[in-house]
Write a protein that holds these residues in place. Sequence first.
Motif, PDB file in Angstrom:
ATOM      1  N   THR A  22       0.846  -1.188   0.000  1.00 24.52           N
ATOM      2  CA  THR A  22       0.000   0.000   0.000  1.00 24.52           C
ATOM      3  C   THR A  22       0.880   1.236   0.000  1.00 24.52           C
ATOM      4  N   SER A  23       0.517   2.242  -0.796  1.00 20.46           N
ATOM      5  CA  SER A  23       1.316   3.457  -0.917  1.00 20.46           C
ATOM      6  C   SER A  23       0.487   4.695  -0.617  1.00 20.46           C
ATOM      7  N   LEU A  24       1.106   5.647   0.057  1.00 22.01           N
ATOM      8  CA  LEU A  24       0.483   6.933   0.352  1.00 22.01           C
ATOM      9  C   LEU A  24       1.464   8.061   0.075  1.00 22.01           C
ATOM     10  N   PRO A  25       0.964   9.275  -0.217  1.00 26.25           N
ATOM     11  CA  PRO A  25       1.861  10.423  -0.302  1.00 26.25           C
ATOM     12  C   PRO A  25       2.499  10.671   1.065  1.00 26.25           C
ATOM     13  N   LEU A  26       3.797  10.849   1.106  1.00 29.10           N
ATOM     14  CA  LEU A  26       4.486  11.063   2.371  1.00 29.10           C
ATOM     15  C   LEU A  26       3.958  12.287   3.107  1.00 29.10           C
ATOM     16  N   GLU A  27       3.597  13.321   2.352  1.00 25.82           N
ATOM     17  CA  GLU A  27       3.152  14.563   2.978  1.00 25.82           C
ATOM     18  C   GLU A  27       1.824  14.403   3.715  1.00 25.82           C
ATOM     19  N   SER A  28       1.104  13.296   3.474  1.00 29.05           N
ATOM     20  CA  SER A  28      -0.171  13.071   4.155  1.00 29.05           C
ATOM     21  C   SER A  28      -0.007  12.243   5.420  1.00 29.05           C
ATOM     22  N   THR A  29       1.239  12.000   5.859  1.00 28.45           N
ATOM     23  CA  THR A  29       1.503  11.178   7.031  1.00 28.45           C
ATOM     24  C   THR A  29       2.275  11.968   8.079  1.00 28.45           C
ATOM     25  N   PRO A  30       2.217  11.545   9.345  1.00 24.96           N
ATOM     26  CA  PRO A  30       2.957  12.226  10.403  1.00 24.96           C
ATOM     27  C   PRO A  30       4.456  12.262  10.176  1.00 24.96           C
ATOM     28  N   LEU A  31       5.013  11.240   9.511  1.00 22.61           N
ATOM     29  CA  LEU A  31       6.451  11.183   9.329  1.00 22.61           C
ATOM     30  C   LEU A  31       6.986  12.332   8.488  1.00 22.61           C
ATOM     31  N   ASN A  32       6.131  12.955   7.702  1.00 23.24           N
ATOM     32  CA  ASN A  32       6.577  14.080   6.885  1.00 23.24           C
ATOM     33  C   ASN A  32       7.132  15.207   7.751  1.00 23.24           C
ATOM     34  N   LEU A  33       6.612  15.346   8.976  1.00 22.20           N
ATOM     35  CA  LEU A  33       7.085  16.396   9.877  1.00 22.20           C
ATOM     36  C   LEU A  33       8.532  16.164  10.289  1.00 22.20           C
ATOM     37  N   LEU A  34       8.986  14.924  10.260  1.00 25.03           N
ATOM     38  CA  LEU A  34      10.363  14.609  10.620  1.00 25.03           C
ATOM     39  C   LEU A  34      11.288  14.565   9.406  1.00 25.03           C
ATOM     40  N   LEU A  35      10.722  14.264   8.235  1.00 20.97           N
ATOM     41  CA  LEU A  35      11.544  13.992   7.061  1.00 20.97           C
ATOM     42  C   LEU A  35      11.682  15.162   6.097  1.00 20.97           C
ATOM     43  N   GLN A  36      10.883  16.216   6.292  1.00 26.01           N
ATOM     44  CA  GLN A  36      10.990  17.349   5.372  1.00 26.01           C
ATOM     45  C   GLN A  36      12.352  18.019   5.513  1.00 26.01           C
ATOM     46  N   SER A  37      12.796  18.673   4.438  1.00 31.54           N
ATOM     47  CA  SER A  37      14.148  19.235   4.409  1.00 31.54           C
ATOM     48  C   SER A  37      14.343  20.345   5.427  1.00 31.54           C
ATOM     49  N   LYS A  38      13.303  21.128   5.675  1.00 35.23           N
ATOM     50  CA  LYS A  38      13.373  22.192   6.660  1.00 35.23           C
ATOM     51  C   LYS A  38      12.426  21.875   7.803  1.00 35.23           C
ATOM     52  N   VAL A  39      12.981  21.615   8.981  1.00 32.20           N
ATOM     53  CA  VAL A  39      12.175  21.294  10.155  1.00 32.20           C
ATOM     54  C   VAL A  39      11.916  22.583  10.928  1.00 32.20           C
ATOM     55  N   ALA A  40      10.653  22.959  11.037  1.00 29.17           N
ATOM     56  CA  ALA A  40      10.273  24.166  11.782  1.00 29.17           C
ATOM     57  C   ALA A  40       8.907  23.926  12.414  1.00 29.17           C
ATOM     58  N   PHE A  41       8.815  24.171  13.699  1.00 27.35           N
ATOM     59  CA  PHE A  41       7.556  23.977  14.414  1.00 27.35           C
ATOM     60  C   PHE A  41       6.824  25.310  14.541  1.00 27.35           C
ATOM     61  N   SER A  42       6.653  25.942  13.387  1.00 24.38           N
ATOM     62  CA  SER A  42       5.940  27.213  13.286  1.00 24.38           C
ATOM     63  C   SER A  42       5.427  27.316  11.861  1.00 24.38           C
ATOM     64  N   GLY A  43       4.766  28.430  11.523  1.00 21.42           N
ATOM     65  CA  GLY A  43       4.237  28.575  10.169  1.00 21.42           C
ATOM     66  C   GLY A  43       3.114  27.601   9.924  1.00 21.42           C
ATOM     67  N   SER A  44       3.355  26.590   9.083  1.00 17.86           N
ATOM     68  CA  SER A  44       2.320  25.615   8.747  1.00 17.86           C
ATOM     69  C   SER A  44       2.158  24.546   9.810  1.00 17.86           C
ATOM     70  N   VAL A  45       2.980  24.594  10.863  1.00 18.37           N
ATOM     71  CA  VAL A  45       2.918  23.612  11.946  1.00 18.37           C
ATOM     72  C   VAL A  45       2.608  24.325  13.249  1.00 18.37           C
ATOM     73  N   SER A  46       1.667  23.788  14.016  1.00 15.50           N
ATOM     74  CA  SER A  46       1.303  24.361  15.306  1.00 15.50           C
ATOM     75  C   SER A  46       1.762  23.459  16.445  1.00 15.50           C
ATOM     76  N   VAL A  47       2.255  24.093  17.516  1.00 16.32           N
ATOM     77  CA  VAL A  47       2.564  23.370  18.744  1.00 16.32           C
ATOM     78  C   VAL A  47       1.320  23.398  19.616  1.00 16.32           C
ATOM     79  N   THR A  48       0.749  22.237  19.879  1.00 17.23           N
ATOM     80  CA  THR A  48      -0.490  22.171  20.661  1.00 17.23           C
ATOM     81  C   THR A  48      -0.286  21.578  22.052  1.00 17.23           C
TER      82      THR A  48
END
Length: 205
Positions: free
Chosen positions: A106-132
């Motif tokens: 089974t295949s999914l787009p990586l960007e639709s999974t939680p792991l994308n937050l760890l694997l993207q080239s620029k890791v930032a917990f702001s902007g498009s990502v919220s700290v809850t």
Amino acid sequence: MVKAKLFAWAALCSAFLIPHAWADEGMTLLPTQKGWVARIAETVQSIQSSRSHFEQLAPDGTVSQGTVWLDRPGKMRFAFERPETLLIVANHGKLVYQDKELEQVTSLPLESTPLNLLLQSKVAFSGSVSVTGFQEDGRNIHLTIVQKGKAAEGSLTLDVQKSPLILRGWRVVDAQGQTTQVTLSDTQFNVLMPAKLFNLPQSSD
């Protein structure tokens, strides 16, 4: 066994694929918390490659183990130990799950999974990502993050040791409130890895 397989896949995918009503506005962080969040993002960003032993605790209490390889950006491989027959590989913008016993891929787009937050080239917990969520329990910090503005979003909590600052694992909570936890140990950094390690599993059809 089948339940364990389903939870393994759900831990990576379902939280980001099922709509729910969780808020994603983020929390108000204290100055010291902002400092920790920035340091955690820098720590994840600094990881180029690593190999760890992992232990996964599924919502039903099932425990499975294996080895996880990380090659940022964009590549990851989970190889489960027997009796599990699972292989999960991220590469080329995809997350591919293979169950060798059931002969399913089974295949999914990586960007639709939680792991994308760890694997993207620029890791930032702001902007498009919220700290809850931000919790400290002595030696550790538990940082919960979500992607903003997506109805089908879920939450990812990073479990981080404070000194030295090391990623020790993560937890995914799905739309039904089910939690799957992954704990890392014996981590080695800057590990040389053959490119074939991240070859995506192919269907036998």
